[in-house]
Design an enzyme around this catalytic site. Sequence first.
Site, short mmCIF file in Angstrom:
data_model
loop_
_atom_site.label_atom_id
_atom_site.label_comp_id
_atom_site.label_asym_id
_atom_site.label_seq_id
_atom_site.Cartn_x
_atom_site.Cartn_y
_atom_site.Cartn_z
N TYR A 1 3.56 9.90 -11.77
CA TYR A 1 2.80 9.08 -10.81
C TYR A 1 1.89 8.10 -11.58
O TYR A 1 1.83 6.91 -11.25
CB TYR A 1 1.96 10.00 -9.92
CG TYR A 1 0.97 9.27 -9.02
CD1 TYR A 1 1.39 8.70 -7.82
CD2 TYR A 1 -0.37 9.15 -9.38
CE1 TYR A 1 0.49 8.02 -7.00
CE2 TYR A 1 -1.27 8.47 -8.57
CZ TYR A 1 -0.84 7.91 -7.38
OH TYR A 1 -1.73 7.24 -6.58
N ASN B 1 0.81 -1.22 0.00
CA ASN B 1 0.00 0.00 0.00
C ASN B 1 0.84 1.28 0.00
O ASN B 1 0.34 2.35 -0.35
CB ASN B 1 -0.92 -0.05 1.23
CG ASN B 1 -1.63 1.26 1.48
OD1 ASN B 1 -2.47 1.68 0.67
ND2 ASN B 1 -1.30 1.94 2.58
#
Length: 233
Positions: free
Chosen positions: A144, A79
């Site tokens: 990203y 995560n």
Amino acid sequence: MKYVLVSGGTSTLGKAICKLFIAEEQTVYCAYSSSEQKALELQQELGPLLKPVFLDVRDQSSIDTVASQLTSLDVLVNNSGIFSVYPVEELSTAEIQRIFDVNVTGLMRMVKAMAPLLQASKGSIVNIASINAFHPGFGGTSHYDASKGAVVSYTKSLASELAPHVRVNAVAPGLLKAPYLDETNALRKLYEERSLLGSLVDADQVALVVQLLANCSAMTAEVVTVDSGYLAG
Ligand SMILES: NC(=O)c1ccc[n+]([C@@H]2O[C@H](COP(=O)([O-])OP(=O)(O)OC[C@H]3O[C@@H](n4cnc5c(N)ncnc54)[C@H](OP(=O)(O)O)[C@@H]3O)[C@@H](O)[C@H]2O)c1
């Protein structure tokens, strides 16, 4: 009793994931790299089944140290993730490398270290991607977005390589609810206008899907979008 490791366990989404696995009475290793205090506070809140562990995904030896301390691992939730906004003309190579080092290489380092434990338990991996892997963000996020695209393709390749013993899936969340996204926030308005459900995404709802992917023995190589219908809007 299952053993679960959640990287970035004190983040908005990490906390929600830890809470759900604790509710199933699993032992949850909540990994932090800089948020030790938050991890201790989460342990206070959720109880002793939550075990804070230091782990920096940029550093293979810090990951290997954690792996060597675990006796068993059933679920790995990758995560940890970082984000920044730079228009292409202002985006430095150093910034691209910084984002990829955590979001992509860091995740691969985790798998390298934890795969033997997961193979022994016939466990599963859930990677956290983003809808930005499939759709441009709101500008200045190409680096990203590319890193999350890599998470999606890595998930599918890895699922094939580790089958049939270890299942590998990913969740691609939309924009998560967060205190900085108040009612006046322009990004929030754009998101709400386009998404079919007219809302940002609650981290608890993403965590539900992480838990499902961890538990469902018939799912591997899947990437499940949890975005309030943003991509379909
Ligand atoms: N927020 C969103 O709208 C959104 C949307 C789609 C996808 N996602 C993805 O969902 C995941 C969680 O997002 P979030 O918004 O909940 O995160 P966040 O609150 O921004 O926190 C980032 C997390 O990553 C961890 N981290 C950063 N650098 C690390 C490193 N070098 N080693 C280990 N851990 C590191 C941090 O741990 P420490 O604090 O301990 O350093 C922190 O727990 C990320 O992968 C993100 O890309 C988020």
